[in-house]
Design a protein around this motif. Structure first.
Motif, PDB file in Angstrom:
ATOM      1  N   GLY A  14      85.815 -27.299  10.885  1.00 46.55           N
ATOM      2  CA  GLY A  14      86.215 -27.609   9.509  1.00 46.55           C
ATOM      3  C   GLY A  14      85.884 -29.040   9.152  1.00 46.55           C
ATOM      4  N   GLY A  15      85.293 -29.234   7.970  1.00 48.24           N
ATOM      5  CA  GLY A  15      84.985 -30.581   7.501  1.00 48.24           C
ATOM      6  C   GLY A  15      85.735 -30.869   6.224  1.00 48.24           C
ATOM      7  N   GLY A  16      86.475 -31.991   6.160  1.00 52.18           N
ATOM      8  CA  GLY A  16      87.211 -32.377   4.952  1.00 52.18           C
ATOM      9  C   GLY A  16      88.165 -31.286   4.523  1.00 52.18           C
ATOM     10  N   VAL A  17      88.169 -30.978   3.209  1.00 52.46           N
ATOM     11  CA  VAL A  17      89.088 -29.953   2.688  1.00 52.46           C
ATOM     12  C   VAL A  17      88.681 -28.556   3.178  1.00 52.46           C
ATOM     13  N   GLY A  18      87.474 -28.432   3.722  1.00 53.00           N
ATOM     14  CA  GLY A  18      87.019 -27.159   4.318  1.00 53.00           C
ATOM     15  C   GLY A  18      87.962 -26.689   5.416  1.00 53.00           C
ATOM     16  N   THR A  19      88.692 -27.608   6.031  1.00 57.52           N
ATOM     17  CA  THR A  19      89.659 -27.229   7.072  1.00 57.52           C
ATOM     18  C   THR A  19      90.732 -26.297   6.492  1.00 57.52           C
ATOM     19  N   ALA A  20      91.088 -26.515   5.219  1.00 52.23           N
ATOM     20  CA  ALA A  20      92.087 -25.649   4.577  1.00 52.23           C
ATOM     21  C   ALA A  20      91.545 -24.233   4.454  1.00 52.23           C
ATOM     22  N   GLU A  21      90.248 -24.131   4.163  1.00 52.05           N
ATOM     23  CA  GLU A  21      89.621 -22.808   4.012  1.00 52.05           C
ATOM     24  C   GLU A  21      89.429 -22.150   5.379  1.00 52.05           C
ATOM     25  N   LEU A  22      89.259 -22.968   6.405  1.00 56.46           N
ATOM     26  CA  LEU A  22      89.023 -22.464   7.758  1.00 56.46           C
ATOM     27  C   LEU A  22      90.306 -21.974   8.430  1.00 56.46           C
ATOM     28  N   TYR A  23      91.420 -22.640   8.117  1.00 64.27           N
ATOM     29  CA  TYR A  23      92.682 -22.374   8.814  1.00 64.27           C
ATOM     30  C   TYR A  23      93.056 -20.892   8.862  1.00 64.27           C
ATOM     31  N   PRO A  24      93.060 -20.159   7.707  1.00 61.41           N
ATOM     32  CA  PRO A  24      93.455 -18.736   7.792  1.00 61.41           C
ATOM     33  C   PRO A  24      92.490 -17.924   8.645  1.00 61.41           C
ATOM     34  N   ILE A  25      91.233 -18.324   8.684  1.00 57.02           N
ATOM     35  CA  ILE A  25      90.227 -17.576   9.452  1.00 57.02           C
ATOM     36  C   ILE A  25      90.448 -17.819  10.949  1.00 57.02           C
ATOM     37  N   ALA A  26      90.665 -19.088  11.315  1.00 58.34           N
ATOM     38  CA  ALA A  26      90.921 -19.423  12.723  1.00 58.34           C
ATOM     39  C   ALA A  26      92.186 -18.695  13.208  1.00 58.34           C
ATOM     40  N   LYS A  27      93.195 -18.656  12.327  1.00 60.50           N
ATOM     41  CA  LYS A  27      94.463 -17.986  12.669  1.00 60.50           C
ATOM     42  C   LYS A  27      94.211 -16.493  12.906  1.00 60.50           C
ATOM     43  N   ALA A  28      93.418 -15.873  12.013  1.00 59.79           N
ATOM     44  CA  ALA A  28      93.126 -14.435  12.149  1.00 59.79           C
ATOM     45  C   ALA A  28      92.292 -14.178  13.410  1.00 59.79           C
ATOM     46  N   LEU A  29      91.351 -15.073  13.710  1.00 59.82           N
ATOM     47  CA  LEU A  29      90.522 -14.900  14.921  1.00 59.82           C
ATOM     48  C   LEU A  29      91.389 -14.968  16.174  1.00 59.82           C
ATOM     49  N   LYS A  30      92.383 -15.871  16.163  1.00 62.26           N
ATOM     50  CA  LYS A  30      93.284 -16.012  17.316  1.00 62.26           C
ATOM     51  C   LYS A  30      94.145 -14.752  17.448  1.00 62.26           C
ATOM     52  N   SER A  31      94.588 -14.237  16.295  1.00 57.97           N
ATOM     53  CA  SER A  31      95.531 -13.103  16.337  1.00 57.97           C
ATOM     54  C   SER A  31      94.893 -11.832  16.902  1.00 57.97           C
ATOM     55  N   VAL A  32      93.550 -11.731  16.853  1.00 58.97           N
ATOM     56  CA  VAL A  32      92.935 -10.530  17.443  1.00 58.97           C
ATOM     57  C   VAL A  32      92.508 -10.766  18.901  1.00 58.97           C
ATOM     58  N   GLY A  33      92.852 -11.933  19.453  1.00 57.20           N
ATOM     59  CA  GLY A  33      92.653 -12.137  20.884  1.00 57.20           C
ATOM     60  C   GLY A  33      91.518 -13.071  21.285  1.00 57.20           C
ATOM     61  N   ASN A  34      90.869 -13.716  20.304  1.00 60.26           N
ATOM     62  CA  ASN A  34      89.804 -14.667  20.681  1.00 60.26           C
ATOM     63  C   ASN A  34      90.381 -15.950  21.285  1.00 60.26           C
ATOM     64  N   THR A  35      89.618 -16.598  22.149  1.00 63.71           N
ATOM     65  CA  THR A  35      89.935 -17.960  22.563  1.00 63.71           C
ATOM     66  C   THR A  35      89.315 -18.867  21.511  1.00 63.71           C
ATOM     67  N   VAL A  36      90.171 -19.649  20.836  1.00 64.32           N
ATOM     68  CA  VAL A  36      89.698 -20.425  19.684  1.00 64.32           C
ATOM     69  C   VAL A  36      89.617 -21.922  20.025  1.00 64.32           C
ATOM     70  N   TYR A  37      88.396 -22.455  19.956  1.00 62.76           N
ATOM     71  CA  TYR A  37      88.183 -23.902  20.081  1.00 62.76           C
ATOM     72  C   TYR A  37      87.945 -24.414  18.669  1.00 62.76           C
ATOM     73  N   SER A  38      88.794 -25.337  18.205  1.00 64.49           N
ATOM     74  CA  SER A  38      88.631 -25.817  16.830  1.00 64.49           C
ATOM     75  C   SER A  38      88.197 -27.270  16.809  1.00 64.49           C
ATOM     76  N   ILE A  39      87.400 -27.581  15.796  1.00 65.29           N
ATOM     77  CA  ILE A  39      86.974 -28.966  15.565  1.00 65.29           C
ATOM     78  C   ILE A  39      87.279 -29.286  14.105  1.00 65.29           C
ATOM     79  N   VAL A  40      88.021 -30.362  13.900  1.00 67.86           N
ATOM     80  CA  VAL A  40      88.359 -30.788  12.544  1.00 67.86           C
ATOM     81  C   VAL A  40      87.786 -32.186  12.356  1.00 67.86           C
ATOM     82  N   GLY A  41      87.030 -32.360  11.286  1.00 70.40           N
ATOM     83  CA  GLY A  41      86.415 -33.674  11.051  1.00 70.40           C
ATOM     84  C   GLY A  41      86.590 -34.130   9.621  1.00 70.40           C
TER      85      GLY A  41
END
Ligand SMILES: Cc1cc2nc3c(=O)[nH]c(=O)nc-3n(C[C@H](O)[C@H](O)[C@H](O)COP(=O)(O)OP(=O)(O)OC[C@H]3O[C@@H](n4cnc5c(N)ncnc54)[C@H](O)[C@@H]3O)c2cc1C
Ligand code: FES
Length: 290
Positions: free
Chosen positions: A105-132
């Motif tokens: 996620g870059g800048g305010v894009g992190t807000a748009e990414l958050y629900p997607i990262a959360k959904a990816l985690k909820s189905v069992g993925n190992t999630v590595y996140s980078i916020v810049g």
């Protein structure tokens, strides 16, 4: 009319709003957006639904004030209404079990990414996140992203917080490490998503980007959000907003998004002056100034 029930500043220019919108809250999926109009005769702008609470009938938006309409929205407070909120629009993000994924996620894009990262985690993925972000004060949702990630990396362009550098520096390290990352989800400014896609192409890793094309109706009718994907014309609102990053013509989109820059600057300047004039007349009207 849509009531604002919560307003919170996340950074000097980024604000979180919770709004009563029960029908949207019930139907929304990760990746959907709304188109809002703050006031009569106002411009329509697209904003991602960051979260929804179907029980309470609310949706959450996180907005960066960069021009006239987002600054007008920032003048609204708890108890005020937004004139129109239309949605949920766009396709929900495809959420698959990849194994290990990187969410960038870059800048305010992190807000748009958050629900997607959360959904990816909820189905069992190992999630590595980078916020810049450019600097420390523009980093948002660090705690929220940490909560739903297996590991979180933070970068700032100026080195004012955590790792100095771009999100692509941290992503390159992740791709070089033996994590077996098989998909990357990137949301942020177009040059950032272009840089991420160029990097992941070298590694042959599937990459999803969310395109912030200029939208008007959000329903496929105006053609304002045209993007070229693999040489074919698509509409970001109804065919996206997520696309394969390796197939996007980023240079064309960057150019198209500059179409109205001069008009945007004029209305931004006019809005700033109107706000200053209103503030000055409010001060002039106070007893101690009479
Ligand atoms: C699907 C989608 C989801 C988005 N989600 C968010 C979000 O969650 N939070 C957030 O802060 N921003 C989000 N944006 C960007 C947001 O829509 C723009 O920042 C906003 O429209 C700027 O309007 P303005 O009048 O304040 O600024 P302006 O000065 O009018 O424009 C500033 C820049 O914003 C972009 N822009 C302007 N009008 C539009 C428009 N109608 N549609 C799209 N882009 C426009 C242009 O690139 C422009 O250069 C999203 C964009 C899209 C397409
Ligand atoms: S916003 Fe009008 S066609 Fe996509």
């Amino acid at each position: 009319m849509f009531l604002i029930t919560h307003k919170e500043k996340l950074s000097p220019t980024i604000t979180k709003y919770v709004i009563i919108a029960p029908f949207i809250a019930k139907k929304r999926k990760a990746g959907n957006f709304v188109i809002i109009r703050v006031e009569d005769n106002g411009e329509r702008i697209p904003l991602t639904i960051v979260e929804s609470n179907p029980e309470e009938g609310t949706i959450t938006l996180i907005v960066q004030s960069i021009g006239k309409t987002t600054k007008l929205l920032a003048t609204k407070n708890v108890g005020d209404f937004i004139l129109d909120v239309v949605g949920p629009l766009g396709n929900a993000t495809p959420i698959h079990l990849h194994g290990a994924v990187a969410c960038v996620g870059g800048g305010v894009g992190t807000a748009e990414l958050y629900p997607i990262a959360k959904a990816l985690k909820s189905v069992g993925n190992t999630v590595y996140s980078i916020v810049g972000a450019r600097s420390k004060d523009l980093i948002i949702l660090e705690n929220e992203m940490a909560e739903i990630s297996n590991e979180l990396f933070v970068t700032t362009d100026d080195g004012s917080y955590k790792r100095k550098g771009f999100v692509t520096d941290a992503l390159k390290d992740l791709l070089d490490a033996p994590h077996g990352i098989s998909a990357v989800y990137a949301i942020g400014p177009l040059p950032m998503m272009k840089a991420v896609s160029n990097l992941t192409k070298k590694y042959g890793v599937k990459t999803y980007v969310s395109l912030n094309a200029i939208m008007v109706d959000g329903t496929g009718m105006c053609g304002g959000c045209r993007v070229t994907i693999d040489g074919e014309m698509k509409f970001a609102c109804v065919d996206g907003p997520e696309f394969d990053g390796h197939a996007v013509d980023f240079d064309e989109l960057i150019m198209r998004n500059r179409t109205y820059t001069d008009l945007e600057q004029i209305s931004n300047t006019q809005f700033n002056h109107e706000t200053i004039d209103a503030d000055l007349s409010a001060v002039a009207g106070r007893k101690e100034f009479v």
